[in-house]
Design a protein around this motif. Structure first.
Motif, PDB file in Angstrom:
ATOM      1  N   VAL A  29      95.088   1.302  25.193  1.00 26.11           N
ATOM      2  CA  VAL A  29      93.773   1.622  24.655  1.00 26.11           C
ATOM      3  C   VAL A  29      93.377   2.989  25.199  1.00 26.11           C
ATOM      4  O   VAL A  29      93.488   3.239  26.400  1.00 26.11           O
ATOM      5  CB  VAL A  29      92.728   0.567  25.097  1.00 26.11           C
ATOM      6  N   LEU A  30      92.938   3.883  24.316  1.00 23.93           N
ATOM      7  CA  LEU A  30      92.404   5.185  24.734  1.00 23.93           C
ATOM      8  C   LEU A  30      90.893   5.113  24.697  1.00 23.93           C
ATOM      9  O   LEU A  30      90.321   4.526  23.774  1.00 23.93           O
ATOM     10  CB  LEU A  30      92.881   6.304  23.812  1.00 23.93           C
ATOM     11  N   PHE A  31      90.250   5.742  25.702  1.00 21.20           N
ATOM     12  CA  PHE A  31      88.792   5.700  25.690  1.00 21.20           C
ATOM     13  C   PHE A  31      88.162   7.063  25.886  1.00 21.20           C
ATOM     14  O   PHE A  31      88.662   7.930  26.576  1.00 21.20           O
ATOM     15  CB  PHE A  31      88.249   4.687  26.704  1.00 21.20           C
ATOM     16  N   SER A  32      87.051   7.208  25.201  1.00 19.28           N
ATOM     17  CA  SER A  32      86.181   8.371  25.218  1.00 19.28           C
ATOM     18  C   SER A  32      84.977   7.969  24.374  1.00 19.28           C
ATOM     19  O   SER A  32      84.920   6.855  23.870  1.00 19.28           O
ATOM     20  CB  SER A  32      86.896   9.586  24.619  1.00 19.28           C
ATOM     21  N   THR A  33      84.047   8.881  24.206  1.00 20.10           N
ATOM     22  CA  THR A  33      82.938   8.575  23.310  1.00 20.10           C
ATOM     23  C   THR A  33      83.070   9.303  21.979  1.00 20.10           C
ATOM     24  O   THR A  33      82.363   9.000  21.041  1.00 20.10           O
ATOM     25  CB  THR A  33      81.582   8.938  23.954  1.00 20.10           C
ATOM     26  N   ILE A  34      83.959  10.284  21.899  1.00 19.41           N
ATOM     27  CA  ILE A  34      84.176  11.046  20.660  1.00 19.41           C
ATOM     28  C   ILE A  34      85.675  11.182  20.449  1.00 19.41           C
ATOM     29  O   ILE A  34      86.308  11.967  21.147  1.00 19.41           O
ATOM     30  CB  ILE A  34      83.542  12.448  20.733  1.00 19.41           C
ATOM     31  N   GLY A  90      83.064   1.858  31.783  1.00 22.05           N
ATOM     32  CA  GLY A  90      82.500   0.509  31.666  1.00 22.05           C
ATOM     33  C   GLY A  90      82.567  -0.010  30.245  1.00 22.05           C
ATOM     34  O   GLY A  90      82.966  -1.156  29.998  1.00 22.05           O
ATOM     35  N   GLU A  91      82.181   0.828  29.289  1.00 22.06           N
ATOM     36  CA  GLU A  91      82.241   0.436  27.883  1.00 22.06           C
ATOM     37  C   GLU A  91      83.690   0.172  27.466  1.00 22.06           C
ATOM     38  O   GLU A  91      83.976  -0.751  26.702  1.00 22.06           O
ATOM     39  CB  GLU A  91      81.621   1.511  27.004  1.00 22.06           C
ATOM     40  N   ALA A  92      84.617   0.987  27.978  1.00 22.35           N
ATOM     41  CA  ALA A  92      86.031   0.820  27.649  1.00 22.35           C
ATOM     42  C   ALA A  92      86.579  -0.484  28.233  1.00 22.35           C
ATOM     43  O   ALA A  92      87.389  -1.166  27.599  1.00 22.35           O
ATOM     44  CB  ALA A  92      86.836   2.011  28.151  1.00 22.35           C
ATOM     45  N   GLY A 116      77.759   5.770  33.352  1.00 20.40           N
ATOM     46  CA  GLY A 116      77.358   4.398  33.072  1.00 20.40           C
ATOM     47  C   GLY A 116      77.904   3.425  34.097  1.00 20.40           C
ATOM     48  O   GLY A 116      78.609   3.788  35.034  1.00 20.40           O
ATOM     49  N   ASN A 117      77.578   2.166  33.888  1.00 25.00           N
ATOM     50  CA  ASN A 117      77.923   1.092  34.814  1.00 25.00           C
ATOM     51  C   ASN A 117      79.374   0.658  34.635  1.00 25.00           C
ATOM     52  O   ASN A 117      79.818   0.416  33.520  1.00 25.00           O
ATOM     53  CB  ASN A 117      76.984  -0.090  34.566  1.00 25.00           C
ATOM     54  N   VAL A 118      80.117   0.562  35.727  1.00 25.63           N
ATOM     55  CA  VAL A 118      81.470  -0.005  35.676  1.00 25.63           C
ATOM     56  C   VAL A 118      81.536  -1.354  36.380  1.00 25.63           C
ATOM     57  O   VAL A 118      82.435  -2.150  36.096  1.00 25.63           O
ATOM     58  CB  VAL A 118      82.537   0.942  36.292  1.00 25.63           C
ATOM     59  N   THR A 119      80.600  -1.622  37.274  1.00 25.16           N
ATOM     60  CA  THR A 119      80.672  -2.816  38.119  1.00 25.16           C
ATOM     61  C   THR A 119      80.641  -4.103  37.304  1.00 25.16           C
ATOM     62  O   THR A 119      81.520  -4.960  37.458  1.00 25.16           O
ATOM     63  CB  THR A 119      79.535  -2.819  39.161  1.00 25.16           C
ATOM     64  N   GLY A 120      79.658  -4.272  36.453  1.00 26.30           N
ATOM     65  CA  GLY A 120      79.536  -5.489  35.641  1.00 26.30           C
ATOM     66  C   GLY A 120      80.708  -5.675  34.690  1.00 26.30           C
ATOM     67  O   GLY A 120      81.327  -6.760  34.667  1.00 26.30           O
ATOM     68  N   PRO A 121      81.053  -4.650  33.895  1.00 30.21           N
ATOM     69  CA  PRO A 121      82.199  -4.805  32.994  1.00 30.21           C
ATOM     70  C   PRO A 121      83.510  -5.085  33.729  1.00 30.21           C
ATOM     71  O   PRO A 121      84.314  -5.910  33.271  1.00 30.21           O
ATOM     72  CB  PRO A 121      82.248  -3.462  32.262  1.00 30.21           C
ATOM     73  N   ALA A 122      83.715  -4.451  34.862  1.00 39.27           N
ATOM     74  CA  ALA A 122      84.946  -4.696  35.626  1.00 39.27           C
ATOM     75  C   ALA A 122      84.983  -6.123  36.143  1.00 39.27           C
ATOM     76  O   ALA A 122      86.030  -6.780  36.117  1.00 39.27           O
ATOM     77  CB  ALA A 122      85.059  -3.701  36.775  1.00 39.27           C
ATOM     78  N   GLN A 123      83.847  -6.622  36.589  1.00 36.91           N
ATOM     79  CA  GLN A 123      83.782  -8.014  37.065  1.00 36.91           C
ATOM     80  C   GLN A 123      84.075  -8.979  35.921  1.00 36.91           C
ATOM     81  O   GLN A 123      84.795  -9.972  36.110  1.00 36.91           O
ATOM     82  CB  GLN A 123      82.412  -8.320  37.684  1.00 36.91           C
TER      83      GLN A 123
END
Length: 182
Positions: free
Chosen positions: A46-51, A87-89, A120-127
């Motif tokens: 999976v590649l991540f970015s916003t654009i 986090g979104e990724a 942005g937040n990484v803690t919640g998504p990573a958990q």
């Protein structure tokens, strides 16, 4: 095993460094070449970015031969823009890859490659990812990666799951990551 690579393709990653990400993925996948097949080790990226937005380059059941995986990695299109929304990724990868995996009961491993500090937040998504039973390795490359965020992303213990490479010599950590996965 389901082995998934989550790769930073944001504006802060230049073409040379993106190429090093690709080489690292191919080198690590090569270590599993005899196990890569339907029903044994399956690989996704999976590649991540916003654009443009985060996207699956290839999914777990797309390829069952190392040469196909390497060709798919070579075909990655560096996105050249956007922010490092790790986090979104992570959430995207959990929802679109791990929760939809054709073999959810096997070992799940996520290798995150990023060069910078996430917006942005990484803690919640990573958990959430770890709570789904995914073992997470976080690799920060270059001088701008944030050690605290890498630790928030990775599984415990940090000394086996968090790597920081300042000079983009990713080949130096292939062995320790392979040891951690196996």
């Amino acid at each position: 095993m389901n082995l998934v690579f989550l790769v930073d393709s944001s504006g802060s990653v230049n073409d040379t460094d993106f190429g090093k990400f690709q080489m690292f993925i191919k080198d690590l996948a090569e270590e599993f070449k005899d196990a890569i097949s339907e029903g044994d080790t399956e690989v996704a990226a999976v590649l991540f970015s916003t654009i443009p937005k985060t996207k699956i380059e290839f999914d777990l059941d797309d390829y069952d031969h190392i040469n196909d995986i390497k060709a798919a990695v070579d075909a990655f299109s560096h996105q050249h823009g956007g922010q490092t929304r790790t986090g979104e990724a992570l959430t995207f990868t959990l929802e679109e890859v791990f929760k939809k995996a054709p073999r959810p009961s096997v070992k799940n491993v996520l290798v995150v490659l990023t060069d910078g500090k996430a917006q942005g937040n990484v803690t919640g998504p990573a958990q959430d990812v770890r709570d789904h039973g995914v073992e997470v390795f976080a690799i920060g490359v270059g001088p701008h990666s944030n050690e605290a965020q890498l630790k928030d992303i990775a599984s415990d213990p940090d000394d086996k799951h968090v790597f920081h490479v300042t000079d983009y010599k990713l080949e130096d950590i292939t062995g320790p990551i392979l040891d951690g996965i196996c």
